[in-house]
Every structure is written in structure tokens, then in C-alpha cells.
Design a protein around this motif. Structure first.
Motif, PDB file in Angstrom:
ATOM      1  N   LEU A   1       0.890  -1.356   0.068  1.00  0.00           N
ATOM      2  CA  LEU A   1      -0.103  -0.042   0.061  1.00  0.00           C
ATOM      3  C   LEU A   1       0.759   1.347   0.098  1.00  0.00           C
ATOM      4  N   ARG A   2       1.968   1.359   0.675  1.00  0.00           N
ATOM      5  CA  ARG A   2       2.983   2.600   0.808  1.00  0.00           C
ATOM      6  C   ARG A   2       3.430   2.628  -0.668  1.00  0.00           C
ATOM      7  N   GLN A   3       3.599   1.536  -1.156  1.00  0.00           N
ATOM      8  CA  GLN A   3       4.519   1.634  -2.560  1.00  0.00           C
ATOM      9  C   GLN A   3       3.414   2.214  -3.597  1.00  0.00           C
ATOM     10  N   LYS A   4       2.043   2.120  -3.358  1.00  0.00           N
ATOM     11  CA  LYS A   4       1.019   2.732  -4.242  1.00  0.00           C
ATOM     12  C   LYS A   4       0.880   4.205  -3.644  1.00  0.00           C
ATOM     13  N   GLY A   5       1.417   4.566  -2.677  1.00  0.00           N
ATOM     14  CA  GLY A   5       1.695   5.954  -2.544  1.00  0.00           C
ATOM     15  C   GLY A   5       0.721   6.402  -1.350  1.00  0.00           C
ATOM     16  N   TYR A   6       0.009   5.267  -0.835  1.00  0.00           N
ATOM     17  CA  TYR A   6      -0.751   5.649   0.466  1.00  0.00           C
ATOM     18  C   TYR A   6      -0.099   5.949   1.891  1.00  0.00           C
ATOM     19  N   ASP A   7      -0.904   6.842   2.896  1.00  0.00           N
ATOM     20  CA  ASP A   7      -0.511   7.269   3.896  1.00  0.00           C
ATOM     21  C   ASP A   7      -0.936   6.002   4.687  1.00  0.00           C
ATOM     22  N   VAL A   8       0.194   5.102   5.351  1.00  0.00           N
ATOM     23  CA  VAL A   8      -0.375   3.856   6.005  1.00  0.00           C
ATOM     24  C   VAL A   8       0.273   3.722   7.572  1.00  0.00           C
ATOM     25  N   THR A   9      -0.786   3.312   8.148  1.00  0.00           N
ATOM     26  CA  THR A   9      -0.702   3.213   9.841  1.00  0.00           C
ATOM     27  C   THR A   9      -1.003   1.708  10.065  1.00  0.00           C
ATOM     28  N   VAL A  10      -0.214   1.069  10.823  1.00  0.00           N
ATOM     29  CA  VAL A  10      -0.215  -0.448  11.138  1.00  0.00           C
ATOM     30  C   VAL A  10      -0.560  -0.467  12.766  1.00  0.00           C
ATOM     31  N   VAL A  11      -1.490  -1.162  13.222  1.00  0.00           N
ATOM     32  CA  VAL A  11      -2.085  -1.212  14.509  1.00  0.00           C
ATOM     33  C   VAL A  11      -1.727  -2.717  14.944  1.00  0.00           C
ATOM     34  N   GLU A  12      -0.955  -2.982  16.145  1.00  0.00           N
ATOM     35  CA  GLU A  12      -0.677  -4.138  16.505  1.00  0.00           C
ATOM     36  C   GLU A  12      -0.571  -4.164  18.003  1.00  0.00           C
ATOM     37  N   ARG A  13      -1.100  -5.284  18.577  1.00  0.00           N
ATOM     38  CA  ARG A  13      -1.300  -5.191  19.874  1.00  0.00           C
ATOM     39  C   ARG A  13      -0.034  -5.886  20.602  1.00  0.00           C
ATOM     40  N   GLN A  14       1.048  -6.356  19.821  1.00  0.00           N
ATOM     41  CA  GLN A  14       2.118  -6.995  20.327  1.00  0.00           C
ATOM     42  C   GLN A  14       3.157  -5.848  20.212  1.00  0.00           C
ATOM     43  N   ARG A  15       4.431  -6.145  20.923  1.00  0.00           N
ATOM     44  CA  ARG A  15       5.318  -5.032  20.998  1.00  0.00           C
ATOM     45  C   ARG A  15       6.226  -5.064  19.855  1.00  0.00           C
ATOM     46  N   LYS A  16       6.071  -6.262  18.800  1.00  0.00           N
ATOM     47  CA  LYS A  16       7.068  -6.255  17.699  1.00  0.00           C
ATOM     48  C   LYS A  16       6.159  -6.786  16.569  1.00  0.00           C
ATOM     49  N   ALA A  17       6.370  -6.799  15.289  1.00  0.00           N
ATOM     50  CA  ALA A  17       5.701  -7.192  14.256  1.00  0.00           C
ATOM     51  C   ALA A  17       6.182  -8.912  14.194  1.00  0.00           C
ATOM     52  N   GLY A  18       5.207  -9.727  13.707  1.00  0.00           N
ATOM     53  CA  GLY A  18       5.522 -11.064  13.504  1.00  0.00           C
ATOM     54  C   GLY A  18       5.553 -12.032  14.644  1.00  0.00           C
ATOM     55  N   THR A  19       4.971 -11.585  15.824  1.00  0.00           N
ATOM     56  CA  THR A  19       5.199 -12.253  16.832  1.00  0.00           C
ATOM     57  C   THR A  19       4.207 -13.239  17.410  1.00  0.00           C
ATOM     58  N   GLU A  20       3.074 -13.567  16.680  1.00  0.00           N
ATOM     59  CA  GLU A  20       2.052 -14.264  16.959  1.00  0.00           C
ATOM     60  C   GLU A  20       1.966 -15.408  15.915  1.00  0.00           C
ATOM     61  N   THR A  21       1.096 -15.680  15.181  1.00  0.00           N
ATOM     62  CA  THR A  21       0.931 -16.885  13.962  1.00  0.00           C
ATOM     63  C   THR A  21       2.249 -16.759  12.926  1.00  0.00           C
ATOM     64  N   SER A  22       2.928 -15.770  13.006  1.00  0.00           N
ATOM     65  CA  SER A  22       4.279 -15.542  12.062  1.00  0.00           C
ATOM     66  C   SER A  22       5.464 -15.746  12.700  1.00  0.00           C
ATOM     67  N   PHE A  23       5.431 -16.112  14.058  1.00  0.00           N
ATOM     68  CA  PHE A  23       6.718 -16.184  14.680  1.00  0.00           C
ATOM     69  C   PHE A  23       7.347 -17.532  14.560  1.00  0.00           C
ATOM     70  N   ALA A  24       6.743 -18.696  14.577  1.00  0.00           N
ATOM     71  CA  ALA A  24       7.507 -19.970  14.549  1.00  0.00           C
ATOM     72  C   ALA A  24       6.945 -20.891  13.469  1.00  0.00           C
ATOM     73  N   ASN A  25       6.339 -20.550  12.308  1.00  0.00           N
ATOM     74  CA  ASN A  25       5.465 -21.446  11.429  1.00  0.00           C
ATOM     75  C   ASN A  25       6.630 -22.289  10.624  1.00  0.00           C
ATOM     76  N   GLY A  26       5.882 -22.905   9.822  1.00  0.00           N
ATOM     77  CA  GLY A  26       6.804 -24.158   9.286  1.00  0.00           C
ATOM     78  C   GLY A  26       7.893 -23.677   8.313  1.00  0.00           C
ATOM     79  N   GLY A  27       7.699 -22.358   7.869  1.00  0.00           N
ATOM     80  CA  GLY A  27       8.816 -21.626   7.120  1.00  0.00           C
ATOM     81  C   GLY A  27       8.791 -21.895   5.544  1.00  0.00           C
ATOM     82  N   GLN A  28       7.673 -22.510   4.991  1.00  0.00           N
ATOM     83  CA  GLN A  28       7.713 -23.143   3.547  1.00  0.00           C
ATOM     84  C   GLN A  28       7.108 -21.857   2.979  1.00  0.00           C
TER      85      GLN A  28
END
Length: 417
Positions: A19-46
């Protein structure tokens, strides 16, 4: 034009980037203190276009019934007093026909192929390093029945452009010598040379950093509690940040909250047939380089995937349909260790395995929601199940097109189009 993306997993962060590459002003809201720390944290990697065979197929109902009495079953359904679970289960059964399975394979192969190409371009352009390997994915079978059942889905995938080749045990061991100790047990295999592997958490956090440098704002430690609506549009997002209730406003909103997307959407009358499938993984330090695999593997009989992440081994799998609890079931964790150590006893320090569980946002068909909701300024990019890492870049690139009013260059059943 301002867009708020809800969720900073791999799907949310890639959505923000495109979205940012399309020129939008983007805000991301996340309850954790970092990105990728729930389902993306330790998945299968494929990055597995070849893993496009949906759970719902003609043989699935009997398998699920058989597995209900096994605490270590690959797919475990635990009935609850939860209408959402039963609606999901009824829809799952409707997807278990040959025709529906073939249709769903087409959706996932088309999205997966497009997404893998997007990821490769992004990696090259940004110089991202996330322990990625481009050695393909090898599906091996220790059950003749499972190998026979794989023939038709593999044929359909080849017709759709996913080069999933059927090979014998000898060729499988040539491709991955770490399988030598169990060569006599392998009844057959398939190999997709274009597939990849890599650490989804490292990728997500690296891309989040690049996105911040490009002007995307990340509000970490911020809980989403509701959406405001009026006159057929979304007016704002109600959040709690540092103990304070706030309302964030934008022109458009993207829902990428994984399994929690359905709960939030239901509050404003949007029904998403997503239910959490708790998956497990182990991460283990390599012990013997010669005995440890480098080609990413899939053990289809036990529904496990194997990825090599630098000096670590990651093995993930199983699905537990049992509500939103993330509590570890040690029986299921130990079953993964037991099966992997049985196949490759000298590959890793199995007694040092780190256990993890995460909630995969799963639809009955395994096909995600991508596109516009019934609210013209609320967009969906959620429900990717076990393939969020595989489908993330393609989903995000397509969604950025849709938000911009452009039909994506992808043959896919987009929501609201």
C-alpha cells in the motif's frame, strides 16, 4: 489517502508495504510489541505452492472421525459449545467433494505462484535476509495409500503450472541424502523445485523496518476493540493504547488480524467463516550437518513440514480445532519430536527442542478472504490458514491493487469483486 492496517503479522506487514508503494499514507496497528510475534513467529517456514491440497477432500471426513480418538492426531477436532465452530465444520464437510477440492486447489496454486514471484522480486529489490533457501520442497510418503492419494492433486497442480513432479524413493534420497536412513520406508515422493523456505518472523520484522523507513507508522502495544460504522461505511477503529481508549480514523481500513478477524468483523455484521486451527512447531539446533536436511520437506502422512533455518531445524504441523487457547499440548509437541527423531535420529539435538503453538486463521476451503467487504472502505486480507507465509506477498500486492481500484493481474476469487 490514509489507510489503517489492523495486524502486523506477515500478511499485515506485506499489506502495509505494498500500500505504501502505491503512495498511501499507512498506519499499522498491532497489539504486540513487535511485528511477526504471533502466528508468524515460528511457523513451518515453507514458501510452498505445492502445498495447495486443501484439508477438505473426499477422504477427509473418515480421517477426522478416526483421528478424534488420537490425542496426537494430525488434525484434531474437539467439539465445543461454540456455534462458530459448528458452522465452520458444516462448511468444511461441504467442501469435501472432488469438484470443490479441484476448485480450491486452483485458487491456491494461482495465488501461491503469483505470491512466490512477488516475494522473489521483493527480496531482490530490498536485499532481505531471512535464512531463505531456494532448494525446492520434497513431499515424501511412508504410506502407499497416502502416496496414491497424492497423484491426482499433483496432476491438477502440474496442469495449473506448479511443477510438482512424482518421483521414486531413489530420486528422493538423491535430492535429500538426510532421508537415507528411511529410504526403505519411502513408498514415493513428489518434488517441486521452484518452492522455497525461510524464517517468516525474520522476514516480517525486516520488512517492517523497511516499511518504517519508507514512511509507514507502526502503533505497537495497541489493542483493537471495535470498529465504528455509520451510513454504510467504517468511521474509525476503537483501540486501547497505554491504557487509554482512542479512536483512530482513516479513509480505508484493512483487516488482517488472523484468527481474531472473524470476532472483530462479527461486531459490525460481517460474517467471515474463519476458525482458529492451533498449530505446533519445534525448533532444534543442528547436531550433525551431514545428517541434517537442507531441502525443505513435507511428511504428508503425519502432516508435518520441515525447514532448515541456518543452524536450526524447524518442524511444524498438526491442527487442533479447539477454540482460541494458545496453551501448549505437550503430547502433540512430543509427537512431532518423536516422528522427526525417528526419521533423522542424528540430525539435531532433539532433547533441546523449543516448543511453540500459534493460531492459524483457517477457512473451510483453505482459500483466504482477499478483497472488499460489504463496507466499501473496509478491505479483507485474512483467513490464510497454514499458507499465510506462502500467500502473503501475493495477497498484499493484489489487495493494494484492489484498494487502488485496479483489478489484480491474478485469476482468483476475490471477495467483493
Amino acid at each position: 489517502m490514509h489507510v489503517i492496517v489492523l495486524g502486523a503479522g506477515v500478511v499485515g506487514v506485506t499489506s502495509a508495504w505494498y500500500l505504501r508503494q502505491k503512495g498511501y499514507d499507512v498506519t499499522v496497528v498491532e497489539r504486540q510489541r513487535k511485528a511477526g510475534t504471533e502466528t508468524s513467529f515460528a511457523n513451518g517456514g515453507q514458501i510452498s505452492v505445492s502445498h495447495a491440497e486443501p484439508w477438505a477432500g473426499p477422504s477427509a471426513p473418515m480421517k477426522v472421525l478416526k483421528w478424534m480418538i488420537r490425542p496426537d492426531a494430525p488434525l484434531l477436532f474437539r467439539p465445543r459449545m461454540d456455534p462458530a465452530q459448528w458452522r465452520w465444520a458444516a462448511s468444511f464437510l461441504r467442501e469435501c467433494t472432488s469438484a470443490r477440492a479441484a476448485y480450491n486447489i486452483r485458487q491456491m496454486v494461482n495465488l501461491g505462484t503469483y505470491s512466490r514471484s512477488c516475494l522473489q522480486t521483493l527480496r531482490k529489490d530490498l536485499g532481505l535476509n531471512y535464512d531463505h533457501l531456494e532448494k525446492g520442497i520434497l513431499h515424501f510418503y511412508t504410506s502407499q495409500k497416502e502416496f496414491d492419494a497424492a497423484q491426482e492433486p499433483a496432476r491438477i497442480m502440474r496442469e495449473l503450472g506448479c511443477d510438482r513432479q512424482v518421483i521414486d524413493a531413489r530420486r528422493a534420497v538423491e535430492l535429500e541424502p538426510a532421508l537415507s536412513p528411511v529410504r526403505h520406508r519411502i513408498t514415493g515422493a513428489t518434488y517441486t523445485g521452484d518452492d522455497e523456505s525461510g524464517d517468516a518472523r525474520k522476514f516480517t520484522q525486516s520488512l517492517a523496518k523497511k516499511a518504517e523507513e519508507a514512511g509507514v507508522r507502526f502503533l505497537y502495544g495497541t489493542d483493537v476493540v471495535g470498529l465504528e460504522k455509520a451510513s454504510g461505511r467504517i468511521l474509525g477503529v476503537n483501540v486501547i493504547h497505554d491504557g487509554q481508549h482512542q479512536t483512530l480514523r482513516a479513509d480505508n481500513y484493512v483487516l488482517s488480524l488472523g484468527s481474531y478477524s472473524a470476532i472483530l468483523a462479527r461486531k459490525i455484521g460481517v460474517f467471515l467463516n474463519i476458525y482458529p486451527a492451533k498449530g505446533y512447531s519445534i525448533t532444534v539446533p543442528v547436531k550433525n550437518e551431514e545428517a541434517a536436511y537442507r531441502v525443505s520437506l513435507t511428511d504428508d502422512e503425519y502432516k508435518l513440514v520441515f525447514s532448515r533455518l541456518g543452524d536450526r531445524i524447524r518442524v511444524a504441523g498438526t491442527a487442533e480445532l479447539n477454540g482460541y487457547s494458545r496453551k501448549l499440548n505437550l503430547t502433540r509437541c512430543r509427537a512431532i519430536v518423536r516422528r522427526t527423531a525417528e526419521l533423522m535420529p542424528d540430525a539435531a539435538h532433539w532433547d533441546q527442542a523449543e516448543f511453540w503453538a500459534g493460531l492459524r486463521p483457517t477457512t473451510p476451503s483453505n482459500v483466504p478472504y482477499i478483497g472488499r467487504s460489504k463496507f466499501p472502505n473496509l478491505f479483507l486480507n485474512t483467513g490464510h490458514g497454514t499458507l499465510g507465509w506462502t500467500h502473503s506477498c501475493g495477497s498484499a500486492a493484489a489487495l493494494a491493487d484492489i484498494v487502488s481500484g485496479v483489478r489484480p493481474d491474478l485469476d482468483f476469487a476475490f471477495t467483493g469483486l
